[in-house]
Design a protein around this motif. Structure first.
Motif, short mmCIF file in Angstrom:
data_model
loop_
_atom_site.label_atom_id
_atom_site.label_comp_id
_atom_site.label_asym_id
_atom_site.label_seq_id
_atom_site.Cartn_x
_atom_site.Cartn_y
_atom_site.Cartn_z
N TYR A 188 -0.53 -10.03 -5.67
CA TYR A 188 -1.11 -10.24 -4.50
C TYR A 188 -0.28 -10.98 -3.85
O TYR A 188 0.03 -11.03 -2.75
N HIS A 189 0.41 -12.09 -4.18
CA HIS A 189 1.28 -12.92 -3.64
C HIS A 189 2.58 -11.92 -2.95
O HIS A 189 2.89 -11.91 -1.84
N ASP A 190 3.11 -11.17 -3.83
CA ASP A 190 4.16 -10.18 -3.43
C ASP A 190 3.68 -9.28 -2.15
O ASP A 190 4.40 -8.71 -1.21
N ALA A 191 2.37 -8.83 -2.48
CA ALA A 191 1.88 -7.87 -1.07
C ALA A 191 1.89 -8.43 -0.25
O ALA A 191 1.95 -7.82 0.96
N LEU A 192 1.56 -9.65 -0.01
CA LEU A 192 1.20 -10.62 1.29
C LEU A 192 2.48 -11.12 1.75
O LEU A 192 2.90 -11.11 2.93
N MET A 193 3.50 -11.34 0.81
CA MET A 193 4.95 -12.31 1.24
C MET A 193 5.79 -11.41 1.45
O MET A 193 6.96 -11.99 2.07
N GLU A 194 6.11 -10.36 0.64
CA GLU A 194 7.19 -9.40 0.63
C GLU A 194 7.19 -8.10 1.48
O GLU A 194 8.39 -7.46 1.65
N LYS A 195 6.21 -8.04 2.15
CA LYS A 195 5.75 -6.70 2.81
C LYS A 195 6.58 -6.63 4.00
O LYS A 195 6.67 -7.88 4.83
N PRO A 196 7.02 -5.56 4.49
CA PRO A 196 7.30 -5.48 5.98
C PRO A 196 6.34 -5.53 6.94
O PRO A 196 5.13 -5.36 6.60
N GLY A 197 6.46 -5.79 8.11
CA GLY A 197 5.59 -6.33 9.14
C GLY A 197 6.05 -6.97 10.19
O GLY A 197 7.20 -7.30 10.60
N ASN A 198 4.94 -7.25 11.41
CA ASN A 198 5.48 -8.12 12.73
C ASN A 198 5.61 -9.46 12.32
O ASN A 198 6.02 -10.17 13.20
N LEU A 199 5.24 -9.97 11.35
CA LEU A 199 5.50 -11.51 10.97
C LEU A 199 6.90 -11.60 10.14
O LEU A 199 6.91 -10.78 8.94
N THR A 200 7.49 -12.37 10.44
CA THR A 200 9.13 -12.57 9.77
C THR A 200 8.61 -13.32 8.59
O THR A 200 7.68 -13.74 8.29
N LYS A 201 9.44 -13.35 7.55
CA LYS A 201 9.34 -13.89 6.26
C LYS A 201 9.15 -15.62 6.47
O LYS A 201 8.52 -16.25 5.91
N ALA A 202 9.98 -15.91 7.31
CA ALA A 202 9.85 -17.51 7.77
C ALA A 202 8.28 -17.63 8.42
O ALA A 202 7.89 -18.70 8.09
N GLU A 203 7.85 -16.96 9.08
CA GLU A 203 6.37 -17.26 9.65
C GLU A 203 5.44 -16.98 8.60
O GLU A 203 4.59 -17.87 8.66
N ARG A 204 5.67 -16.21 7.68
CA ARG A 204 4.97 -16.12 6.65
C ARG A 204 4.86 -17.55 5.71
O ARG A 204 3.79 -18.28 5.47
N GLU A 205 6.17 -18.16 5.52
CA GLU A 205 6.17 -19.32 4.95
C GLU A 205 5.67 -20.50 5.62
O GLU A 205 5.07 -21.30 5.13
N MET A 206 5.67 -20.45 7.08
CA MET A 206 5.11 -21.48 7.96
C MET A 206 3.79 -21.57 7.71
O MET A 206 2.98 -22.44 7.72
N ILE A 207 2.98 -20.28 7.45
CA ILE A 207 1.37 -20.28 7.28
C ILE A 207 1.19 -21.11 5.95
O ILE A 207 0.24 -21.85 5.85
N VAL A 208 1.91 -20.77 4.97
CA VAL A 208 1.90 -21.32 3.74
C VAL A 208 1.97 -23.06 3.65
O VAL A 208 1.15 -23.59 3.38
N VAL A 209 2.88 -23.51 4.33
CA VAL A 209 3.28 -24.87 4.51
C VAL A 209 2.26 -25.34 5.40
O VAL A 209 1.65 -26.50 4.99
N ALA A 210 1.91 -24.73 6.54
CA ALA A 210 0.89 -25.59 7.32
C ALA A 210 -0.67 -25.57 6.58
O ALA A 210 -1.17 -26.73 6.52
N THR A 211 -1.11 -24.44 6.23
CA THR A 211 -2.19 -24.57 5.52
C THR A 211 -2.23 -25.40 4.10
O THR A 211 -3.25 -26.00 3.81
N SER A 212 -1.19 -25.50 3.38
CA SER A 212 -1.08 -26.23 2.10
C SER A 212 -0.92 -27.47 2.55
O SER A 212 -1.68 -28.15 1.56
N ASN A 213 -0.70 -27.91 3.48
CA ASN A 213 -0.78 -29.34 4.04
C ASN A 213 -2.23 -29.77 4.41
O ASN A 213 -2.55 -30.70 3.70
N ALA A 214 -2.74 -28.92 5.10
CA ALA A 214 -4.41 -29.25 5.06
C ALA A 214 -4.97 -29.10 3.94
O ALA A 214 -6.02 -29.84 3.90
N ASN A 215 -4.61 -28.48 2.88
CA ASN A 215 -5.58 -28.58 1.61
C ASN A 215 -4.79 -29.39 0.70
O ASN A 215 -5.18 -29.66 -0.51
N GLN A 216 -3.69 -30.39 1.14
CA GLN A 216 -3.40 -31.35 0.33
C GLN A 216 -2.79 -30.84 -0.84
O GLN A 216 -2.85 -31.59 -2.03
#
Length: 190
Positions: A56-84
């Motif tokens: 599931y990680h790979d399906a979300l993070m490695e797929k082509p699309g309108n979100l860049t790989k950096a933007e996908r990582e931004m989502i992870v960093v921001a939400t992970s901070n909120a989740n401590q």
């Protein structure tokens, strides 16, 4: 001198004891990065769940699309901070620095993405991701309209939501297992 902290509260298998497919994946990651990220070892405690998690990680993070790989990582960093989730902020912060080719952005996004040097489009993306992470029940048509105003379509909204939701699971498991980030992550991309 302090002892090296354990990477998980649960048993951590030795690489040589892993099922062949998992061992091959771990060794491939080690070959590419120069070390084995602790998440691979900690989650290998349950091989079937390891396989499902990384599929599931790979399906979300490695797929082509309108979100860049950096933007996908931004989502992870921001939400992970909120989740401590220290592990995910540190590990994915390192990946974000590399993918964005910017040594400052991960720290800015982790501390307060609203004040980070990101585009209005990326801020709208993170606003949506944070709402999914903290209050998915409150997501409504207005949220989708805002995303559309920034060039995102419904498939992009699905991707943003999927990443935020998946890393909610990841953050919770990392916190429960007391997963420790590898020292190598702290210096990457700086």
């Amino acid at each position: 001198m302090t002892a090296t902290p354990r990477i998980s509260r649960f048993p951590v298998p030795e690489i040589q004891d892993l099922p062949e497919d998992i061992r091959a994946r771990v060794l491939a990651v080690q070959e590419k990065s120069g070390f084995v990220p602790n998440v691979f070892l900690a989650l290998a405690h349950r091989p079937d769940e390891f396989r499902a998690f990384f599929a599931y990680h790979d399906a979300l993070m490695e797929k082509p699309g309108n979100l860049t790989k950096a933007e996908r990582e931004m989502i992870v960093v921001a939400t992970s901070n909120a989740n401590q989730c220290q592990y995910c902020v540190v590990a994915h912060g390192a990946i974000l620095r590399i993918r964005a080719k910017n040594p400052l952005v991960a720290d800015q996004v982790a501390v307060n993405y609203r004040k980070a040097d990101i585009t209005p489009r990326q801020k709208a993306m993170l606003d949506f991701a944070m709402k999914v992470s903290a209050a998915a029940y409150a997501v409504g048509d207005d949220d989708f309209d805002t995303l559309r105003q920034h060039g995102f379509d419904d498939e992009d909204a699905w991707d943003i939501a999927g990443i935020a939701a998946f890393f909610g699971l990841s953050n919770r498991m990392a916190n429960v297992t007391n997963m420790r980030a590898n020292a190598e992550f702290y210096a990457m991309g700086r």
